[in-house]
Structures are given as structure tokens and as C-alpha cells.
Design a protein around this motif. Structure first.
Motif, short mmCIF file in Angstrom:
data_model
loop_
_atom_site.label_atom_id
_atom_site.label_comp_id
_atom_site.label_asym_id
_atom_site.label_seq_id
_atom_site.Cartn_x
_atom_site.Cartn_y
_atom_site.Cartn_z
N MET A 22 0.83 -1.21 0.00
CA MET A 22 0.00 0.00 0.00
C MET A 22 0.87 1.25 0.00
O MET A 22 0.61 2.22 -0.74
N SER A 23 1.91 1.23 0.82
CA SER A 23 2.80 2.38 0.91
C SER A 23 3.54 2.62 -0.40
O SER A 23 3.72 3.77 -0.83
N LEU A 58 -5.77 5.64 2.87
CA LEU A 58 -5.26 6.34 1.68
C LEU A 58 -5.20 5.42 0.47
O LEU A 58 -5.54 5.83 -0.65
N ALA A 59 -4.76 4.19 0.67
CA ALA A 59 -4.62 3.26 -0.45
C ALA A 59 -5.96 2.86 -1.05
O ALA A 59 -6.01 2.36 -2.19
N ARG A 82 -5.43 1.79 -6.92
CA ARG A 82 -6.24 1.70 -5.70
C ARG A 82 -6.29 0.25 -5.20
O ARG A 82 -6.28 -0.69 -5.98
N SER A 83 -6.36 0.07 -3.88
CA SER A 83 -6.40 -1.27 -3.30
C SER A 83 -7.61 -2.04 -3.78
O SER A 83 -8.72 -1.50 -3.86
N LYS A 84 -7.39 -3.31 -4.09
CA LYS A 84 -8.50 -4.20 -4.39
C LYS A 84 -9.18 -4.60 -3.08
O LYS A 84 -8.64 -4.39 -2.00
N ALA A 118 -9.12 -5.77 2.76
CA ALA A 118 -9.51 -6.70 3.84
C ALA A 118 -8.29 -7.12 4.65
O ALA A 118 -8.34 -7.15 5.89
N LEU A 119 -7.18 -7.42 3.97
CA LEU A 119 -5.95 -7.77 4.69
C LEU A 119 -5.43 -6.59 5.49
O LEU A 119 -4.92 -6.75 6.61
#
Length: 395
Positions: A49-50, A355-356, A366-368, A373-374
Motif C-alpha cells: 500500500m505504501s 489512503l490506499a 487503488r487497493s483491491k 480486507a488484509l
């Protein structure tokens, strides 16, 4: 492509991680193998993410936090990171002194001072970050070689190790578990991945290659090494010995390398311990200075005056606490300092997850759903152990 994640990995795999891993294996056998495995998976999620934020955000991570959530949130996050780096600095200072004492016979506090001076000399170089990357990758390679050889020689019981993958918290192991999580699931180290990514000017087109060459090996390697140390300690010390009989001296810790070289194992241990301490001390001081400088609006670079001053304070703090409290029970001081790093981790982990997941910020990166969830799982775990740590203070 390799670099930023290896810095983060070495930051986490310092003397505190090594010490706590040996205590986990000696005190509780194979029962805590699950901790570094689960923590590494969640750490990989936060670091990824970072990385994506470092690629996509128009400004540095803490500047983005201030722009999106308010200046006070940026100050809060910067303060949280600074507190964690102070805790890490204690373990690094104690560990470096103990390692040099074993290698040279000098007093431990003198070893701490000498190692701190060497790190400070690195920090005054103009291109601090690039030099630090090279030091971290070299130290990681050295430690990986030693720990893999030690595991092969010790021949731990893999069936019992498999049983240890079932999450349990044996009686008396809470502090050790929290300390392991504090190093393997280090939210402040995950935060710094964004800064290394920006420093190297990575782009969205490079994200896939960066993940394969840097993020995954840089984060997974120290997680594997942590697990190997737990396995070797469980086999060598014949655990579980129980919380009261955990290895609690530096001489006892060094026996973890006896399968490799017998009496020479003490020297090998000291060399690996020094590599862990020196690399973590360098990364910790640099990252802490850089991110607090960014939070205060003084620049998101390790070369700023504010970053250098803060880095110097972090190093000085480590020496001071070592001199005051490190004489009687240095190993326990390291474990205690590592466990305290969990105190501010929930804030930082939550900010990365938030943020992600923002489409207007992250775009195609963008995060799936499964990544979010993780990330939420990581926040919940560090929050749970934060609660346990606070409860422990009042018991």
C-alpha cells in the motif's frame, strides 16, 4: 529495482527481532511460529500500500495525510512514528553494544557509542538514502546466508513447526508475541516504503517489476529469517522452557549458531547480531528523521537540516537509555522496547489502509477488495495487541 523494501526489511530485522525470535523459540518451542508468518503477510500488505501511495500521491506520504485529513492528523502520525523510532533506537543501541562487546571484548556501552558514531558518520553524507540502501542489501545478504545455514545444520522438527502455524498465545508469552509483531508488522517501517519509492522516482508502469524485485523479497526475506530463528532456537534449546526459563543473556542467545560452527558459533552470532543492529540503527535514525521533518513541513528528505537533527536525537536517545537501564538486563530491555513499538502502530496502519483505498488519490493503483480486507485485518491485530499491552501495564 531492489532497494526501498530491503531498507524496510532490515529496519524491522534488527537485534530486537533476533532477540525476540530466540526467546520465542527457547521459551515456547514451535508454538509461536505462526506469529512471524502471519505478521509478514500483513506487513507485505501494508508495505505494498505504501509503495502504491509513493508512486501515485502528488506529495510525500505525511504531506498527503495532512492534505487529506488535516494538519493535526499529519502531526499525530509524525509524532507516532517518532515515538516508535525512539523505542527501536533502544533495542538497536543495546544490541550493537552487546555485539561489539562479544567481537572485541570492549565494554558494551563503549560498543554502543562506537556504533552510534559510525551511523552518525553515514548520516552526514550528502546522498544518505542511496548509501543506506547499499548497506541494507549487503547486511540482509549476510544475515540470510548465516540463518539458512544454521537452520539446515540444526534440523528442526518440521512437523512440530507445522503445528505451530495454528495461532495460539501460550501462558506467559504475550510480551514476546507483542514484541515479535512490533518488528514483523512494523507500521512505521511500512510508512517509510513510500519515501524510498519517491526517492527512487518509481512510476506506475514500474509497479509490477518493483513488486517482484523489491517489495516481495524485501519484506518476505526478513520474515523467513525470523521464522528460521524461531525454529532453530526451539530445536537447540529444547523448548518449550516456559516464560520464566527463556534465554535471557547474550551468551545464551549465541548458542543458536552452535550447529553451524560449534564454539566459533559465538563469533558468527556476534557478527550477524552486529549486522542486524547496525543496519537497523541506520535505517531507524534516517527514517525517523525524514518522516518527522516531513510531518513538521520542513521537507521530506533525509538531507534536510531538521531530518539530520532529529536523526541525531534518535541516536542520542538510544545511547542514553542504554547507559541508564541497559546494564542489568539488556536482553529484557530489548524485548520490552520492541513490544512498546505497538503503542502507536494502529494509527499508522489505519492511515495506510485509508489512503490506499481512495480512488481519487490512487486511480488504477487503488487497493483491491482483498487487499483492503488484509489491511483491515492488520489494523485489528495491532489494535488487539495494543489493548493487551495497555492492560498489561495496569496489572
Amino acid at each position: 529495482m531492489a532497494g526501498p523494501a530491503f531498507v524496510v526489511g532490515c529496519w524491522g530485522f534488527g537485534p530486537g527481532n533476533l532477540t525476540t525470535s530466540i526467546q520465542a523459540g527457547s521459551g515456547f518451542g514451535y508454538a509461536l511460529v505462526w506469529v512471524p508468518v502471519v505478521s509478514t503477510l500483513l506487513m507485505l500488505t501494508l508495505a505494498d500500500m505504501s509503495v502504491r501511495i509513493g508512486i501515485q500521491a502528488p506529495a510525500s506520504l505525511l504531506s498527503t495525510v495532512k492534505d487529506r485529513l488535516g494538519t493535526w492528523v499529519g502531526y499525530l502520525a509524525g509524532g507516532a512514528i517518532f515515538v516508535i523510532t525512539l523505542m527501536f533506537s533502544v533495542g538497536n543501541a543495546v544490541g550493537s553494544g552487546l555485539a561489539l562487546s562479544m567481537l572485541t571484548g570492549m565494554p558494551a556501552i563503549a560498543g554502543t557509542v562506537l556504533c552510534t558514531i559510525l551511523v552518525a558518520a553515514l548520516l552526514v553524507l550528502r546522498n544518505v538514502y542511496r548509501v543506506m540502501e547499499k548497506v541494507m542489501v549487503a547486511c540482509m545478504a549476510l544475515m540470510a546466508l548465516v540463518f539458512v545455514i544454521s537452520t539446515v545444520a540444526a534440523r528442526p522438527d518440521m512437523w512440530k513447526a507445522a503445528e505451530g502455524m495454528v495461532p495460539t498465545v501460550p501462558l506467559g508469552s504475550t510480551t514476546v508475541v507483542i514484541a515479535l509483531i512490533g518488528t514483523c508488522l512494523s507500521a512505521n517501517a511500512a510508512f517509510f516504503t513510500a519515501y524510498g519509492t519517491r526517492e527512487r522516482r518509481r512510476t506506475a508502469e514500474q509497479y509490477r517489476d518493483l513488486t517482484i524485485a523489491d517489495t516481495v523479497p524485501g519484506i518476505v526475506a526478513p520474515g523467513i529469517m525470523t521464522s528460521l530463528v524461531v525454529l532453530v532456537a526451539a530445536k537447540i534449546f529444547g523448548g518449550p522452557l516456559g516464560a520464566e526459563n527463556m534465554v535471557s543473556s547474550i551468551g545464551g542467545l549465541s548458542k543458536v549458531f552452535e550447529p553451524v560452527a560449534g564454539p566459533v558459533g559465538v563469533w558468527i552470532f556476534a557478527l550477524g547480531y552486529f549486522a542486524a543492529a547496525f543496519s537497523a540503527m541506520t535505517a531507524n535514525a534516517t527514517a525517523g528523521g525524514t518522516m518527522l521533518s516531513d510531518a513538521l513541513g520542513r521537507g521530506a528528505s533525509s538531507n534536510t537540516k531538521t531530518a539530520r537533527v532529529v536523526s541525531g536525537f534518535i541516536l542520542t536517545w538510544g545511547i542514553a537509555i542504554t547507559a541508564i537501564f541497559g546494564g542489568k538486563s539488556p536482553v529484557q530491555l530489548i524485548v520490552l522496547a520492541q513490544s512498546l513499538t505497538v503503542l502507536t502502530a494502529p494509527i499508522l496502519a489505519a492511515l495506510l489502509v485509508y489512503l490506499a483505498s481512495r480512488r481519487d488519490l490512487m486511480g488504477s493503483l487503488r487497493s483491491k477488495t482483498w487487499q483492503t480486507a488484509l489491511g483491515i485485518a492488520a489494523v485489528l491485530i495491532v489494535t488487539w495487541f495494543w489493548i493487551q499491552l495497555v492492560i498489561g501495564f495496569f496489572q
